[in-house]
Design a protein around this motif. Structure first.
Motif, PDB file in Angstrom:
ATOM      1  N   LEU A 223      16.658  10.376 -14.297  1.00 42.66           N
ATOM      2  CA  LEU A 223      15.324   9.773 -14.232  1.00 42.66           C
ATOM      3  C   LEU A 223      14.377  10.440 -15.233  1.00 42.66           C
ATOM      4  O   LEU A 223      13.535   9.775 -15.842  1.00 42.66           O
ATOM      5  CB  LEU A 223      14.755   9.894 -12.817  1.00 42.66           C
ATOM      6  CG  LEU A 223      15.394   9.003 -11.750  1.00 42.66           C
ATOM      7  CD1 LEU A 223      14.780   9.304 -10.379  1.00 42.66           C
ATOM      8  CD2 LEU A 223      15.220   7.521 -12.087  1.00 42.66           C
ATOM      9  N   LEU A 224      14.518  11.745 -15.406  1.00 46.01           N
ATOM     10  CA  LEU A 224      13.681  12.444 -16.384  1.00 46.01           C
ATOM     11  C   LEU A 224      13.959  11.948 -17.799  1.00 46.01           C
ATOM     12  O   LEU A 224      13.027  11.685 -18.572  1.00 46.01           O
ATOM     13  CB  LEU A 224      13.940  13.953 -16.305  1.00 46.01           C
ATOM     14  CG  LEU A 224      13.377  14.685 -15.090  1.00 46.01           C
ATOM     15  CD1 LEU A 224      13.963  16.090 -14.989  1.00 46.01           C
ATOM     16  CD2 LEU A 224      11.858  14.753 -15.150  1.00 46.01           C
ATOM     17  N   LEU A 225      15.232  11.807 -18.144  1.00 45.73           N
ATOM     18  CA  LEU A 225      15.574  11.327 -19.484  1.00 45.73           C
ATOM     19  C   LEU A 225      15.112   9.893 -19.691  1.00 45.73           C
ATOM     20  O   LEU A 225      14.664   9.528 -20.787  1.00 45.73           O
ATOM     21  CB  LEU A 225      17.081  11.440 -19.703  1.00 45.73           C
ATOM     22  CG  LEU A 225      17.629  12.867 -19.853  1.00 45.73           C
ATOM     23  CD1 LEU A 225      19.148  12.857 -19.909  1.00 45.73           C
ATOM     24  CD2 LEU A 225      17.053  13.544 -21.095  1.00 45.73           C
ATOM     25  N   LEU A 226      15.220   9.069 -18.648  1.00 38.79           N
ATOM     26  CA  LEU A 226      14.770   7.684 -18.777  1.00 38.79           C
ATOM     27  C   LEU A 226      13.261   7.638 -18.992  1.00 38.79           C
ATOM     28  O   LEU A 226      12.770   6.855 -19.819  1.00 38.79           O
ATOM     29  CB  LEU A 226      15.153   6.894 -17.522  1.00 38.79           C
ATOM     30  CG  LEU A 226      14.825   5.392 -17.561  1.00 38.79           C
ATOM     31  CD1 LEU A 226      15.591   4.695 -18.691  1.00 38.79           C
ATOM     32  CD2 LEU A 226      15.152   4.744 -16.217  1.00 38.79           C
ATOM     33  N   LEU A 227      12.516   8.466 -18.257  1.00 34.95           N
ATOM     34  CA  LEU A 227      11.066   8.522 -18.466  1.00 34.95           C
ATOM     35  C   LEU A 227      10.741   8.998 -19.874  1.00 34.95           C
ATOM     36  O   LEU A 227       9.866   8.447 -20.549  1.00 34.95           O
ATOM     37  CB  LEU A 227      10.416   9.453 -17.432  1.00 34.95           C
ATOM     38  CG  LEU A 227       8.894   9.586 -17.541  1.00 34.95           C
ATOM     39  CD1 LEU A 227       8.204   8.304 -17.076  1.00 34.95           C
ATOM     40  CD2 LEU A 227       8.391  10.778 -16.729  1.00 34.95           C
ATOM     41  N   GLY A 228      11.452  10.039 -20.341  1.00 37.56           N
ATOM     42  CA  GLY A 228      11.217  10.522 -21.695  1.00 37.56           C
ATOM     43  C   GLY A 228      11.514   9.465 -22.735  1.00 37.56           C
ATOM     44  O   GLY A 228      10.769   9.309 -23.714  1.00 37.56           O
TER      45      GLY A 228
ATOM     46  N   ASN B 267       0.566   7.023 -10.492  1.00 33.60           N
ATOM     47  CA  ASN B 267       0.881   7.448 -11.845  1.00 33.60           C
ATOM     48  C   ASN B 267       2.401   7.433 -12.034  1.00 33.60           C
ATOM     49  O   ASN B 267       3.138   8.002 -11.229  1.00 33.60           O
ATOM     50  CB  ASN B 267       0.319   8.866 -12.035  1.00 33.60           C
ATOM     51  CG  ASN B 267       0.490   9.394 -13.434  1.00 33.60           C
ATOM     52  OD1 ASN B 267       1.273   8.886 -14.215  1.00 33.60           O
ATOM     53  ND2 ASN B 267      -0.250  10.447 -13.754  1.00 33.60           N
ATOM     54  N   PRO B 268       2.938   6.769 -13.070  1.00 34.83           N
ATOM     55  CA  PRO B 268       4.401   6.779 -13.274  1.00 34.83           C
ATOM     56  C   PRO B 268       4.958   8.183 -13.449  1.00 34.83           C
ATOM     57  O   PRO B 268       6.098   8.456 -13.055  1.00 34.83           O
ATOM     58  CB  PRO B 268       4.585   5.941 -14.548  1.00 34.83           C
ATOM     59  CG  PRO B 268       3.249   5.900 -15.210  1.00 34.83           C
ATOM     60  CD  PRO B 268       2.243   5.977 -14.101  1.00 34.83           C
ATOM     61  N   PHE B 269       4.164   9.062 -14.002  1.00 38.26           N
ATOM     62  CA  PHE B 269       4.572  10.455 -14.155  1.00 38.26           C
ATOM     63  C   PHE B 269       4.777  11.092 -12.785  1.00 38.26           C
ATOM     64  O   PHE B 269       5.773  11.785 -12.543  1.00 38.26           O
ATOM     65  CB  PHE B 269       3.481  11.190 -14.951  1.00 38.26           C
ATOM     66  CG  PHE B 269       3.783  12.624 -15.238  1.00 38.26           C
ATOM     67  CD1 PHE B 269       4.578  12.976 -16.309  1.00 38.26           C
ATOM     68  CD2 PHE B 269       3.271  13.633 -14.445  1.00 38.26           C
ATOM     69  CE1 PHE B 269       4.857  14.305 -16.591  1.00 38.26           C
ATOM     70  CE2 PHE B 269       3.536  14.956 -14.709  1.00 38.26           C
ATOM     71  CZ  PHE B 269       4.331  15.293 -15.791  1.00 38.26           C
TER      72      PHE B 269
ATOM     73  N   ALA C  61      10.258  12.026  -7.275  1.00 35.78           N
ATOM     74  CA  ALA C  61      11.680  11.682  -7.144  1.00 35.78           C
ATOM     75  C   ALA C  61      12.562  12.891  -7.437  1.00 35.78           C
ATOM     76  O   ALA C  61      13.543  13.152  -6.723  1.00 35.78           O
ATOM     77  CB  ALA C  61      12.021  10.530  -8.086  1.00 35.78           C
ATOM     78  N   CYS C  62      12.226  13.643  -8.483  1.00 34.69           N
ATOM     79  CA  CYS C  62      13.023  14.819  -8.841  1.00 34.69           C
ATOM     80  C   CYS C  62      12.938  15.895  -7.768  1.00 34.69           C
ATOM     81  O   CYS C  62      13.944  16.549  -7.456  1.00 34.69           O
ATOM     82  CB  CYS C  62      12.569  15.371 -10.186  1.00 34.69           C
ATOM     83  SG  CYS C  62      13.036  14.314 -11.580  1.00 34.69           S
TER      84      CYS C  62
ATOM     85  N   TRP D 278      12.831   4.672  -6.837  1.00 34.08           N
ATOM     86  CA  TRP D 278      12.678   3.277  -7.245  1.00 34.08           C
ATOM     87  C   TRP D 278      11.433   3.097  -8.108  1.00 34.08           C
ATOM     88  O   TRP D 278      11.455   2.377  -9.112  1.00 34.08           O
ATOM     89  CB  TRP D 278      12.611   2.362  -6.023  1.00 34.08           C
ATOM     90  CG  TRP D 278      13.937   2.082  -5.412  1.00 34.08           C
ATOM     91  CD1 TRP D 278      14.420   2.547  -4.213  1.00 34.08           C
ATOM     92  CD2 TRP D 278      14.983   1.289  -5.972  1.00 34.08           C
ATOM     93  NE1 TRP D 278      15.692   2.097  -3.989  1.00 34.08           N
ATOM     94  CE2 TRP D 278      16.064   1.310  -5.050  1.00 34.08           C
ATOM     95  CE3 TRP D 278      15.126   0.562  -7.148  1.00 34.08           C
ATOM     96  CZ2 TRP D 278      17.258   0.629  -5.295  1.00 34.08           C
ATOM     97  CZ3 TRP D 278      16.313  -0.123  -7.389  1.00 34.08           C
ATOM     98  CH2 TRP D 278      17.363  -0.084  -6.473  1.00 34.08           C
ATOM     99  N   ALA D 279      10.329   3.738  -7.703  1.00 35.56           N
ATOM    100  CA  ALA D 279       9.093   3.620  -8.479  1.00 35.56           C
ATOM    101  C   ALA D 279       9.279   4.175  -9.891  1.00 35.56           C
ATOM    102  O   ALA D 279       8.843   3.570 -10.872  1.00 35.56           O
ATOM    103  CB  ALA D 279       7.958   4.349  -7.764  1.00 35.56           C
ATOM    104  N   SER D 280       9.953   5.320 -10.005  1.00 34.17           N
ATOM    105  CA  SER D 280      10.196   5.912 -11.326  1.00 34.17           C
ATOM    106  C   SER D 280      11.051   4.990 -12.179  1.00 34.17           C
ATOM    107  O   SER D 280      10.761   4.774 -13.373  1.00 34.17           O
ATOM    108  CB  SER D 280      10.884   7.271 -11.150  1.00 34.17           C
ATOM    109  OG  SER D 280      11.267   7.804 -12.393  1.00 34.17           O
ATOM    110  N   LEU D 281      12.106   4.433 -11.585  1.00 34.25           N
ATOM    111  CA  LEU D 281      12.994   3.534 -12.323  1.00 34.25           C
ATOM    112  C   LEU D 281      12.249   2.289 -12.799  1.00 34.25           C
ATOM    113  O   LEU D 281      12.358   1.885 -13.965  1.00 34.25           O
ATOM    114  CB  LEU D 281      14.165   3.146 -11.425  1.00 34.25           C
ATOM    115  CG  LEU D 281      15.325   2.392 -12.075  1.00 34.25           C
ATOM    116  CD1 LEU D 281      15.996   3.248 -13.139  1.00 34.25           C
ATOM    117  CD2 LEU D 281      16.341   1.970 -11.017  1.00 34.25           C
ATOM    118  N   ILE D 282      11.455   1.698 -11.923  1.00 33.70           N
ATOM    119  CA  ILE D 282      10.718   0.482 -12.278  1.00 33.70           C
ATOM    120  C   ILE D 282       9.695   0.768 -13.364  1.00 33.70           C
ATOM    121  O   ILE D 282       9.583   0.031 -14.355  1.00 33.70           O
ATOM    122  CB  ILE D 282      10.041  -0.116 -11.024  1.00 33.70           C
ATOM    123  CG1 ILE D 282      11.104  -0.653 -10.059  1.00 33.70           C
ATOM    124  CG2 ILE D 282       9.064  -1.230 -11.406  1.00 33.70           C
ATOM    125  CD1 ILE D 282      10.560  -1.024  -8.692  1.00 33.70           C
TER     126      ILE D 282
END
Length: 287
Positions: free
Chosen positions: A168-173, A228-230, A236-237, A261-265
């Motif tokens: 999830l961290l890499l996807l956000l980055g 906040n998406p951050f 999640a982490c 789910w929120a982080s992924l979306i």
């Protein structure tokens, strides 16, 4: 009898190649080019590690004993575990500035124009650049994780959950590098891209649950932090790493109740939106 000469016709640029296979191949070629460039300038990667390491040390040992966590009090050890997800997330999002500066530099040198004259798939230049930045972000996370272990950070869940957290961290980055790509195509100098890539990240990362619980914030800031998406990725982490204090009260907002789910979306939406804008800008940009 007069001889007539015909001037040679000017070469027309080849049409961009299409197809998924061509797009993947072109993107990987550009990514390889950028990775080789990073290897030739290792100080960029090394200096990029200094800021997150300083944040780990400062917040762990300078501020850690002064921050009251709901359900944990002033326990510095629990705060270090609470903190690390926020540091990881901040590190991957700050890759935005590097992505923007790199693309702005290519624009300034005319390299983007040369790429656009080649029969390459649309978006391959930007996709390749963001993939190279993703590799650099992954290497940074590995080093930062080792530093975190040295200062006492531990995970308390199984390996699959831990890997899912880093995923999830890499996807956000990766999502945020597309914001950087758009900024790099919009401004005219690498310096402006660096400033433009950082100035909005500080309020985004500090008005969040990364360093302090959002429950103690004023109402407006608390709602912003919880949606906040951050913050969603950080929460999640913490759950996937097992880093929430035992009696920590989770806010009622939907992203905090379902952070994975929120982080992924959020990440998918950011990629889809900013990639579309960046590719459109790339096709019309001039150096």
């Amino acid at each position: 009898m007069t001889a007539t000469t015909t001037a040679p016709a000017a070469p027309t640029p080849a049409a961009p190649a299409g197809g998924l296979r061509q797009s993947v191949r072109d993107s990987l070629t550009v990514a390889k080019r950028n990775l080789i460039r990073m290897l030739r300038i290792p100080e960029v990667v090394v200096f990029g590690l200094f800021q997150p390491i300083m944040f780990v040390v400062l917040f762990s040992y300078v501020f850690g004993g002064s921050i009251n966590l709901p359900g944990a009090g002033l326990d510095p050890g629990l705060y270090r575990e609470f903190l690390m997800a926020g540091i990881f997330a901040q590190t991957v999002t700050f890759a935005t500035a590097g992505a923007g500066a790199g693309i702005a530099e290519d624009m300034h040198k005319g390299l983007i124009d040369r790429f656009r004259s080649l029969p390459m798939a649309r978006g391959a230049v930007l996709t390749g650049r963001t993939l190279a930045d993703l590799v650099q972000t992954g290497l940074t996370l590995i080093v930062l994780g080792l530093v975190a272990l040295l200062v006492g950070w531990r995970t308390h869940e199984n390996g699959l959950k831990v890997l899912a957290g880093f995923g999830l961290l890499l996807l956000l980055g990766y999502a945020f590098t597309w914001i950087g790509a758009l900024i790099g195509l919009t401004v005219r100098t690498p310096e402006a891209a660096t400033s433009g890539g950082l100035i909005w990240l500080f309020p985004l990362t500090f008005i969040s649950n990364a360093f302090v619980p959002s429950q103690n914030m004023p109402t407006v800031l608390r709602h912003f932090a919880e949606w906040n998406p951050f913050s969603a990725t950080v929460q999640a982490c913490r759950e996937l790493f097992g880093n929430l204090p035992p009696n920590y009260p989770v806010p009622d907002a939907w992203p905090m109740q379902h952070p994975a789910w929120a982080s992924l979306i959020w990440s998918i939406v950011i990629i889809a939106f900013f990639r579309t804008l960046a590719v459109r800008k790339y096709k019309s940009a001039t150096a």
